[in-house]
Write an enzyme that holds these catalytic residues in place. Structure first.
Site, PDB file in Angstrom:
ATOM      1  N   GLU A  48       0.900  -1.197   0.178  1.00 20.39           N
ATOM      2  CA  GLU A  48       0.085  -0.174   0.114  1.00 20.39           C
ATOM      3  C   GLU A  48       0.936   1.163  -0.057  1.00 20.39           C
ATOM      4  OE1 GLU A  48      -2.978   0.373  -0.454  1.00 20.39           O
ATOM      5  OE2 GLU A  48      -3.767  -1.725  -0.351  1.00 20.39           O
ATOM      6  N   TYR A 131      -6.098   6.684   4.483  1.00 30.74           N
ATOM      7  CA  TYR A 131      -6.327   5.645   3.495  1.00 30.74           C
ATOM      8  C   TYR A 131      -5.515   4.247   3.677  1.00 30.74           C
ATOM      9  CZ  TYR A 131      -5.473   2.701  -0.575  1.00 30.74           C
ATOM     10  OH  TYR A 131      -5.436   1.699  -1.252  1.00 30.74           O
ATOM     11  N   ASP A 149      -9.698   5.539  -2.474  1.00 37.42           N
ATOM     12  CA  ASP A 149      -8.783   6.145  -3.376  1.00 37.42           C
ATOM     13  C   ASP A 149      -9.364   6.826  -4.565  1.00 37.42           C
ATOM     14  OD1 ASP A 149      -9.207   4.184  -4.862  1.00 37.42           O
ATOM     15  OD2 ASP A 149      -7.216   3.371  -5.075  1.00 37.42           O
TER      16      ASP A 149
END
Length: 301
Positions: A48, A131, A149
């Protein structure tokens, strides 16, 4: 009665979208190592961070090398931060490497080397934002959290809101809109979250959406409205060559390739504009990506 009927209708629409995209994902998802069964929470966290503003095709080989060298937070924390920057190579935005090293160190110090499964604990780690914390909780620990996102915002904006794009930044309203589309079951919600993301990456793209291949084409509000234009459609790409960020990359490439201190004249050779070179180097020093000692320069640590 009318309020209850309206809520039931909204629930039905949400269930339809989530179920449709989950089925589509099952048949069309890319085979990415960090999505495979048994992928560790650390491997998901690394992916990520690497995927922020970087294409999957560039991340995949870098992730493989990273995980082979540092399969756990403890392995990374045991090495100096400069090695993380060196291994980051040309993924761009190398401050992410520093933040990932700081994150690994904090995981070792605060959590015994085990990635925490709680969103608040994840948010407290260095370099982990809203996020990333939600993505790790959802994708690594299969929890029900809205993970939003750019791709997800665009899919929701088009399929539900009838807008061409989802705006520049994730807002609380975006999180609420996505949460309303998630199934109640945690595993189903985690799978739906990645399905939304995958559709935005492969089909519902910004510049050339492949609407005829989209599983939501029959119900997409944007398509049914005649594809009204938005601010994000046709936005020109930003120039990269010749920018300060480009010059920073040239300087970092010299430092990564060197096993020892680098003289200033070696850095001066990377770019002809002296003022821009100085500005780029000063920024790298301020960001902690470069150390200076006696007019020589090295990666930190």
């Amino acid at each position: 009665m009318r309020i209850a009927s309206h809520r039931n209708a909204q629930t039905t629409i949400a269930d339809h979208i989530a179920d449709t995209l989950t089925r589509w994902y099952s048949a069309n998802a890319r085979d990415l190592a960090w999505r495979r069964p048994g992928a560790s929470p650390w491997s998901v966290l690394v992916s990520e961070v690497m995927l922020q503003q970087t294409q999957v095709s560039r991340v995949a080989p870098a992730w493989e090398r990273w995980m082979e060298r540092w399969p756990t937070p403890g392995h990374l924390a045991a090495d100096p931060p400069g090695e993380a920057i060196r291994a980051w190579d040309r993924l761009g935005y190398p401050r992410r490497a520093l933040r990932l090293h700081a994150c690994a160190t904090a995981i070792v110090e605060r959590h015994g080397g085990v990635v925490p499964d709680d969103v608040e604990a994840l948010l407290a780690l260095p370099g982990i934002g809203v996020y990333t914390a939600r993505a790790v909780a959802a994708f690594a620990f299969r929890q029900r959290h809205p993970v939003v996102d750019t791709n997800v915002r665009r899919v929701v904006a088009r399929a539900v809101g009838g807008r061409a794009d989802g705006g520049g930044n994730t807002s609380p309203a975006d999180l609420r809109a996505m949460e309303a589309l998630l199934p109640d079951d945690h595993e189903a919600a985690a799978r739906a979250s990645i399905a939304f993301m995958e559709l935005g990456a492969l089909i519902c793209t910004s510049r050339a959406p492949r609407c005829t291949e989209c599983p939501l084409t029959a119900s997409c509000t944007w398509r049914l409205a005649g594809y009204p234009a938005g601010d994000g459609i046709g936005r020109p790409s930003q120039r990269y060559h010749g920018t300060d960020r480009y010059v920073r990359g040239l300087i970092m490439a010299v430092l990564r390739a060197s096993d020892g201190p680098v003289l200033l004249e070696q850095l001066d050779a990377v770019w002809p504009d002296a003022d821009q070179r100085k500005r780029a180097l000063a920024g790298l020093l301020t960001d902690g990506l470069v150390n200076e000692r006696e007019e020589t320069y090295t990666l930190p640590g």
